[in-house]
Design a protein around this motif. Structure first.
Motif, PDB file in Angstrom:
ATOM      1  N   SER A  68      39.182  46.122  31.157  1.00  0.00           N
ATOM      2  CA  SER A  68      38.191  45.037  31.232  1.00  0.00           C
ATOM      3  C   SER A  68      38.658  43.790  30.476  1.00  0.00           C
ATOM      4  O   SER A  68      38.456  42.663  30.930  1.00  0.00           O
ATOM      5  CB  SER A  68      36.849  45.512  30.672  1.00  0.00           C
ATOM      6  OG  SER A  68      37.006  45.981  29.336  1.00  0.00           O
ATOM      7  N   LYS A  69      39.320  43.991  29.320  1.00  0.00           N
ATOM      8  CA  LYS A  69      39.800  42.833  28.549  1.00  0.00           C
ATOM      9  C   LYS A  69      40.872  42.066  29.328  1.00  0.00           C
ATOM     10  O   LYS A  69      40.964  40.838  29.231  1.00  0.00           O
ATOM     11  CB  LYS A  69      40.335  43.288  27.193  1.00  0.00           C
ATOM     12  CG  LYS A  69      41.547  44.197  27.255  1.00  0.00           C
ATOM     13  CD  LYS A  69      42.043  44.547  25.860  1.00  0.00           C
ATOM     14  CE  LYS A  69      43.303  45.421  25.933  1.00  0.00           C
ATOM     15  NZ  LYS A  69      43.817  45.747  24.578  1.00  0.00           N
ATOM     16  N   LEU A  90      32.936  34.605  35.817  1.00  0.00           N
ATOM     17  CA  LEU A  90      32.764  35.969  35.314  1.00  0.00           C
ATOM     18  C   LEU A  90      31.641  36.685  36.049  1.00  0.00           C
ATOM     19  O   LEU A  90      31.762  37.855  36.428  1.00  0.00           O
ATOM     20  CB  LEU A  90      32.476  35.946  33.812  1.00  0.00           C
ATOM     21  CG  LEU A  90      33.668  35.667  32.887  1.00  0.00           C
ATOM     22  CD1 LEU A  90      33.184  35.434  31.463  1.00  0.00           C
ATOM     23  CD2 LEU A  90      34.657  36.821  32.923  1.00  0.00           C
ATOM     24  N   GLU A  91      30.539  35.975  36.262  1.00  0.00           N
ATOM     25  CA  GLU A  91      29.400  36.561  36.974  1.00  0.00           C
ATOM     26  C   GLU A  91      29.788  36.931  38.406  1.00  0.00           C
ATOM     27  O   GLU A  91      29.390  37.973  38.923  1.00  0.00           O
ATOM     28  CB  GLU A  91      28.225  35.579  36.988  1.00  0.00           C
ATOM     29  CG  GLU A  91      27.542  35.423  35.640  1.00  0.00           C
ATOM     30  CD  GLU A  91      26.460  34.362  35.664  1.00  0.00           C
ATOM     31  OE1 GLU A  91      26.270  33.740  36.742  1.00  0.00           O
ATOM     32  OE2 GLU A  91      25.820  34.141  34.626  1.00  0.00           O
ATOM     33  N   LYS A 106      32.796  37.756  39.491  1.00  0.00           N
ATOM     34  CA  LYS A 106      33.641  38.937  39.466  1.00  0.00           C
ATOM     35  C   LYS A 106      32.828  40.196  39.189  1.00  0.00           C
ATOM     36  O   LYS A 106      33.108  41.262  39.743  1.00  0.00           O
ATOM     37  CB  LYS A 106      34.748  38.800  38.410  1.00  0.00           C
ATOM     38  CG  LYS A 106      35.777  37.745  38.756  1.00  0.00           C
ATOM     39  CD  LYS A 106      36.470  38.038  40.084  1.00  0.00           C
ATOM     40  CE  LYS A 106      37.445  36.952  40.460  1.00  0.00           C
ATOM     41  NZ  LYS A 106      38.066  37.192  41.796  1.00  0.00           N
ATOM     42  N   ILE A 130      39.118  39.954  32.055  1.00  0.00           N
ATOM     43  CA  ILE A 130      38.529  38.747  31.479  1.00  0.00           C
ATOM     44  C   ILE A 130      39.627  37.740  31.130  1.00  0.00           C
ATOM     45  O   ILE A 130      39.491  36.534  31.382  1.00  0.00           O
ATOM     46  CB  ILE A 130      37.703  39.098  30.221  1.00  0.00           C
ATOM     47  CG1 ILE A 130      36.481  39.929  30.627  1.00  0.00           C
ATOM     48  CG2 ILE A 130      37.262  37.836  29.496  1.00  0.00           C
ATOM     49  CD1 ILE A 130      35.688  40.466  29.465  1.00  0.00           C
ATOM     50  N   ILE A 150      40.788  36.032  34.253  1.00  0.00           N
ATOM     51  CA  ILE A 150      39.805  35.063  34.742  1.00  0.00           C
ATOM     52  C   ILE A 150      39.864  33.788  33.900  1.00  0.00           C
ATOM     53  O   ILE A 150      39.836  32.663  34.421  1.00  0.00           O
ATOM     54  CB  ILE A 150      38.380  35.654  34.712  1.00  0.00           C
ATOM     55  CG1 ILE A 150      38.271  36.805  35.711  1.00  0.00           C
ATOM     56  CG2 ILE A 150      37.345  34.580  35.044  1.00  0.00           C
ATOM     57  CD1 ILE A 150      36.978  37.569  35.629  1.00  0.00           C
ATOM     58  N   LEU A 151      39.953  33.949  32.564  1.00  0.00           N
ATOM     59  CA  LEU A 151      40.054  32.785  31.675  1.00  0.00           C
ATOM     60  C   LEU A 151      41.338  32.019  31.930  1.00  0.00           C
ATOM     61  O   LEU A 151      41.364  30.789  31.920  1.00  0.00           O
ATOM     62  CB  LEU A 151      39.991  33.236  30.214  1.00  0.00           C
ATOM     63  CG  LEU A 151      38.646  33.817  29.749  1.00  0.00           C
ATOM     64  CD1 LEU A 151      38.764  34.352  28.335  1.00  0.00           C
ATOM     65  CD2 LEU A 151      37.543  32.772  29.849  1.00  0.00           C
TER      66      LEU A 151
END
Length: 211
Positions: free
Chosen positions: A127-128, A153-154, A156, A131, A134-135
């Protein structure tokens, strides 16, 4: 441009699986595995999935038109048309199907999660890492607003939820199919047993009359 052709298919098969090549013998089981492999290739360097070839036996099975349609249906059902496409390549009087996956600029979620290619293996992204990707995508595209990052994020998370729901439906359908096949096998066995029991009685009666 197609990576696999009649000119290089033999060399690709001989080279074996790699970070950008995967072989599948049959289409069966693809509703579960194919989306994960496509996600892994798209989140790495891209690649090709060749169907109809058994690497262990070095045997070309080929695929049918029905199997090719199943393959395309799985891709459509997972909304993966933007990162891959299918085509066929003739080889040794058989037809092989190819799913060509392009490297994606943004993270691809499919098969119940986000995956990446590691050698010949397809592994889930933590999960990290999702994220972080995505960032990183947001920074690359010049998106600095926290609201826009949260929006991504929402989106995804929604994709993950949809993929998990789809994967559950596929699992339940497969489980139901296996139960139905088992029921038919049991029924067939019972019929066969009754037949031989009846045959035994008849033969026993005939032998009794003769002797």
């Amino acid at each position: 441009m197609n990576i696999v052709s009649t000119d290089n298919i033999s060399l690709i098969l001989q080279a074996g699986e790699s970070n950008t090549v995967e072989f599948k013998t049959r289409v069966s089981g693809l509703p579960n595995s194919l989306p994960k492999i496509i996600s892994a290739f798209a989140n790495a360097e891209g690649g090709v999935i060749i169907l109809g070839y058994d690497e262990c036996r070095r045997f070309v099975n080929g695929i049918t038109n029905n199997e090719l349609e199943v393959l395309r249906k799985v891709i459509r059902a997972n909304s993966l048309e933007d990162v891959c496409y299918t085509y066929t390549v003739p080889y040794k009087e058989k037809i092989l199907a190819v799913v060509q996956v392009e490297k994606s600029k943004s993270i691809i979620v499919a098969g119940g999660g986000a995956y990446i290619r590691n050698g010949i293996n397809t592994i889930p992204l933590a999960s990290k890492d999702v994220i972080a990707r995505i960032l990183s995508d947001s920074e690359t595209s010049g998106t600095t607003s926290s609201e826009l990052v949260l929006e991504r994020l929402e989106k995804k998370v929604e994709q993950l939820y949809d993929q998990l729901r789809y994967s559950q439906e596929v699992y339940e359908d497969e489980l139901q199919r296996q139960k139905e096949e088992h029921r038919k096998e049991v029924l067939s066995t019972k019929k066969s047993n009754w037949f031989f029991c009846l045959l035994g009685v008849i033969l026993g009666g005939i032998v009794g009359k003769i002797f």
